[in-house]
Motif scaffolding. Structure first.
Motif, mmCIF file in Angstrom:
data_model
loop_
_atom_site.group_PDB
_atom_site.id
_atom_site.type_symbol
_atom_site.label_atom_id
_atom_site.label_comp_id
_atom_site.label_asym_id
_atom_site.label_seq_id
_atom_site.Cartn_x
_atom_site.Cartn_y
_atom_site.Cartn_z
ATOM 1 N N ALA A 45 4.089 0.809 -7.822
ATOM 2 C CA ALA A 45 3.011 -0.220 -8.521
ATOM 3 C C ALA A 45 4.420 -0.854 -9.352
ATOM 4 O O ALA A 45 4.374 -2.781 -9.065
ATOM 5 C CB ALA A 45 1.904 0.205 -9.470
ATOM 6 N N GLU A 46 5.147 -0.774 -9.667
ATOM 7 C CA GLU A 46 6.356 -1.322 -10.657
ATOM 8 C C GLU A 46 7.251 -2.451 -9.727
ATOM 9 O O GLU A 46 7.406 -3.481 -10.005
ATOM 10 C CB GLU A 46 7.030 -0.702 -11.473
ATOM 11 C CG GLU A 46 5.923 -0.410 -12.233
ATOM 12 C CD GLU A 46 7.115 1.317 -12.962
ATOM 13 O OE1 GLU A 46 6.696 1.817 -14.612
ATOM 14 O OE2 GLU A 46 7.860 1.869 -12.491
ATOM 15 N N GLN A 47 7.172 -1.599 -8.359
ATOM 16 C CA GLN A 47 8.385 -2.067 -7.802
ATOM 17 C C GLN A 47 7.746 -3.378 -7.375
ATOM 18 O O GLN A 47 8.699 -4.105 -6.720
ATOM 19 C CB GLN A 47 8.882 -1.575 -6.852
ATOM 20 C CG GLN A 47 9.659 -0.535 -6.765
ATOM 21 C CD GLN A 47 10.288 0.769 -6.048
ATOM 22 O OE1 GLN A 47 8.884 1.571 -5.762
ATOM 23 N NE2 GLN A 47 11.145 1.246 -5.482
ATOM 24 N N PRO A 64 2.032 -13.987 -6.716
ATOM 25 C CA PRO A 64 1.554 -12.882 -7.353
ATOM 26 C C PRO A 64 1.450 -11.340 -5.579
ATOM 27 O O PRO A 64 1.185 -11.858 -4.825
ATOM 28 C CB PRO A 64 0.125 -13.241 -7.426
ATOM 29 C CG PRO A 64 -0.271 -14.428 -6.796
ATOM 30 C CD PRO A 64 1.204 -15.193 -6.449
ATOM 31 N N LEU A 65 1.581 -10.057 -6.009
ATOM 32 C CA LEU A 65 1.802 -9.405 -4.966
ATOM 33 C C LEU A 65 0.083 -8.058 -5.583
ATOM 34 O O LEU A 65 0.744 -7.728 -6.439
ATOM 35 C CB LEU A 65 2.683 -8.534 -4.851
ATOM 36 C CG LEU A 65 3.501 -9.815 -4.616
ATOM 37 C CD1 LEU A 65 4.912 -8.617 -3.797
ATOM 38 C CD2 LEU A 65 3.316 -10.060 -2.728
ATOM 39 N N ARG A 66 -0.446 -7.151 -4.317
ATOM 40 C CA ARG A 66 -1.357 -6.789 -5.334
ATOM 41 C C ARG A 66 -1.040 -5.194 -4.858
ATOM 42 O O ARG A 66 -0.665 -5.009 -3.434
ATOM 43 C CB ARG A 66 -2.738 -7.193 -4.061
ATOM 44 C CG ARG A 66 -4.041 -6.132 -4.528
ATOM 45 C CD ARG A 66 -5.199 -7.249 -4.510
ATOM 46 N NE ARG A 66 -5.355 -6.422 -2.693
ATOM 47 C CZ ARG A 66 -4.946 -7.300 -1.378
ATOM 48 N NH1 ARG A 66 -4.409 -8.913 -2.069
ATOM 49 N NH2 ARG A 66 -5.916 -6.800 -1.085
ATOM 50 N N PHE A 67 -0.799 -4.646 -5.718
ATOM 51 C CA PHE A 67 -1.064 -3.264 -5.376
ATOM 52 C C PHE A 67 -2.287 -2.473 -5.491
ATOM 53 O O PHE A 67 -3.240 -2.311 -5.752
ATOM 54 C CB PHE A 67 0.099 -2.368 -6.427
ATOM 55 C CG PHE A 67 0.605 -0.964 -5.879
ATOM 56 C CD1 PHE A 67 1.429 -0.481 -4.362
ATOM 57 C CD2 PHE A 67 -0.123 -0.024 -6.146
ATOM 58 C CE1 PHE A 67 1.324 0.720 -4.083
ATOM 59 C CE2 PHE A 67 -0.005 1.598 -5.753
ATOM 60 C CZ PHE A 67 0.788 1.855 -4.579
ATOM 61 N N ARG A 101 0.648 -1.039 -0.478
ATOM 62 C CA ARG A 101 -0.382 -0.306 -0.651
ATOM 63 C C ARG A 101 0.876 1.285 -0.442
ATOM 64 O O ARG A 101 1.731 0.861 0.578
ATOM 65 C CB ARG A 101 -0.850 0.426 0.869
ATOM 66 C CG ARG A 101 -1.899 -1.381 1.012
ATOM 67 C CD ARG A 101 -3.183 -1.052 2.848
ATOM 68 N NE ARG A 101 -3.762 -2.016 2.922
ATOM 69 C CZ ARG A 101 -3.790 -3.672 3.318
ATOM 70 N NH1 ARG A 101 -2.112 -3.744 4.111
ATOM 71 N NH2 ARG A 101 -4.242 -4.461 2.914
ATOM 72 N N ALA A 102 0.783 2.137 -1.133
ATOM 73 C CA ALA A 102 1.492 3.245 -0.913
ATOM 74 C C ALA A 102 1.089 4.622 -1.800
ATOM 75 O O ALA A 102 -0.584 4.409 -2.145
ATOM 76 C CB ALA A 102 2.934 3.184 -2.176
ATOM 77 N N GLY A 147 7.219 -9.080 -6.432
ATOM 78 C CA GLY A 147 6.426 -10.966 -6.857
ATOM 79 C C GLY A 147 7.048 -11.190 -7.693
ATOM 80 O O GLY A 147 7.044 -12.613 -7.536
ATOM 81 N N ARG A 148 7.408 -10.706 -8.831
ATOM 82 C CA ARG A 148 8.283 -11.153 -9.901
ATOM 83 C C ARG A 148 9.637 -12.922 -8.683
ATOM 84 O O ARG A 148 9.960 -13.250 -9.360
ATOM 85 C CB ARG A 148 9.172 -11.372 -10.851
ATOM 86 C CG ARG A 148 9.293 -11.833 -11.675
ATOM 87 C CD ARG A 148 9.850 -10.910 -13.442
ATOM 88 N NE ARG A 148 9.020 -10.289 -13.568
ATOM 89 C CZ ARG A 148 8.928 -8.450 -14.308
ATOM 90 N NH1 ARG A 148 10.124 -8.503 -14.507
ATOM 91 N NH2 ARG A 148 7.308 -8.075 -14.706
ATOM 92 N N VAL A 149 9.854 -11.552 -7.843
ATOM 93 C CA VAL A 149 11.887 -12.531 -7.217
ATOM 94 C C VAL A 149 10.951 -13.126 -6.382
ATOM 95 O O VAL A 149 11.489 -14.111 -6.556
ATOM 96 C CB VAL A 149 12.268 -10.837 -6.816
ATOM 97 C CG1 VAL A 149 13.228 -11.705 -5.499
ATOM 98 C CG2 VAL A 149 13.123 -10.154 -7.542
#
Length: 285
Positions: free
Chosen positions: A198-200, A211-214, A153-154, A205-207
């Motif tokens: 959001a890109e970070q 799946p990560l949610r923003f 969250r940001a 998530g890829r690393v």
């Protein structure tokens, strides 16, 4: 002898790691027992900007110093520079911030940083100023929600910042402290590209292989969160900084890391890969 202040901090401990073997280092921190990064030829000493006697002891025999201060609006820089000059220090390398170059930045933090840069220039000692963008390591504050909820969250999540790996800042600092030619120099330090929260999140998530949610924070929600951790004037300054990022003020990429080290700065993907363990402990089910 070279003094590293803030030796247990984000950049300070990387500075210690980056020094060549055998360099005579003195590591200043309020609590020497908290020093976890050390090497042969180093000694840890107690030092506090609020205690001039401790500064005099820490600075005895020091000819070059890496200066980090964090008490916004305090006089720690002035106190240290007086003590350093009296001790015969010849060269101070100071950690500042790239925001000081932005004429639109007039918040508490940036005014304090500008004033501290001016103090160093007028100190009578040789000086070098490091001006990084935001640290990639600031993302470590997301580790808890990533582990427990797989979410980040940001505020202003699509705004870009040319954030920099603290290890790159440290390598530039060590070069400035051990090589000739950095006196009266200002090094602007960024990563290789501007990247959004959001890109970070997607890269993390890829690393991590999950799946990560923003989730975008609203302004009031973000301000309330800042007020839970900081005094109102400091919270307002951080919110002002976020607005400048939203308006594109932090997206420019600088050449300082390449010019000083001879190699390109590390990408956020590299940083994330090297720090995956900090996020992954509870994420993989």
């Amino acid at each position: 002898m070279i003094l590293v202040t803030g030796a247990t901090g984000t950049v300070g401990r990387e500075v210690v790691r980056s020094f060549p073997p055998g360099a005579p280092l003195r590591l200043m921190t309020r609590n020497p027992a908290s020093v976890t990064v050390t090497r042969p030829g180093t000694e840890a000493v107690a030092g506090d900007y609020a205690d001039p006697d401790s500064l005099s002891r820490a600075l005895r025999g020091v000819r070059k110093a890496f200066l980090v201060t964090s008490r916004v609006a305090g006089d720690d820089d002035a106190v240290f520079l007086r003590a350093a000059r009296a001790a015969g220090v010849r060269h101070v390398v100071k950690l500042s911030a790239e925001a000081v170059t932005d004429v639109r930045a007039d918040d508490l933090i940036t005014r304090w940083q500008r004033a501290n840069e001016d103090l160093l220039r007028r100190s009578g000692m040789a000086w070098t100023i490091l001006r990084p963008r935001s640290f990639m390591s600031n993302c470590l504050s997301w580790a808890g929600p990533i582990r427990s909820e797989r979410v980040v969250r940001a505020l202003y999540g699509t705004s870009a910042n040319a954030c920099v790996d603290p290890r790159d800042i440290a390598e530039v600092a060590v070069r400035a402290l051990t090589e000739d030619g950095h006196e009266s120099a200002v090094h602007a330090l960024t990563g290789p590209e501007a990247i959004s929260a959001a890109e970070q999140t997607r890269l993390l998530g890829r690393v991590l292989g999950v799946p990560l949610r923003f989730e975008e924070l609203g302004t009031e929600e973000a301000h309330a969160a800042l007020l839970r951790r900081h005094p109102p004037e400091l919270a307002d300054a951080l919110l002002s900084s976020a607005r400048r990022q939203r308006d594109g003020a932090k997206a420019a990429v600088a050449s300082g890391v390449r010019e000083v080290t001879g190699r390109p700065p590390r990408s956020f993907g590299e940083w994330a890969g090297d720090h995956a363990d900090a996020f992954a402990a509870e994420v993989i089910s």
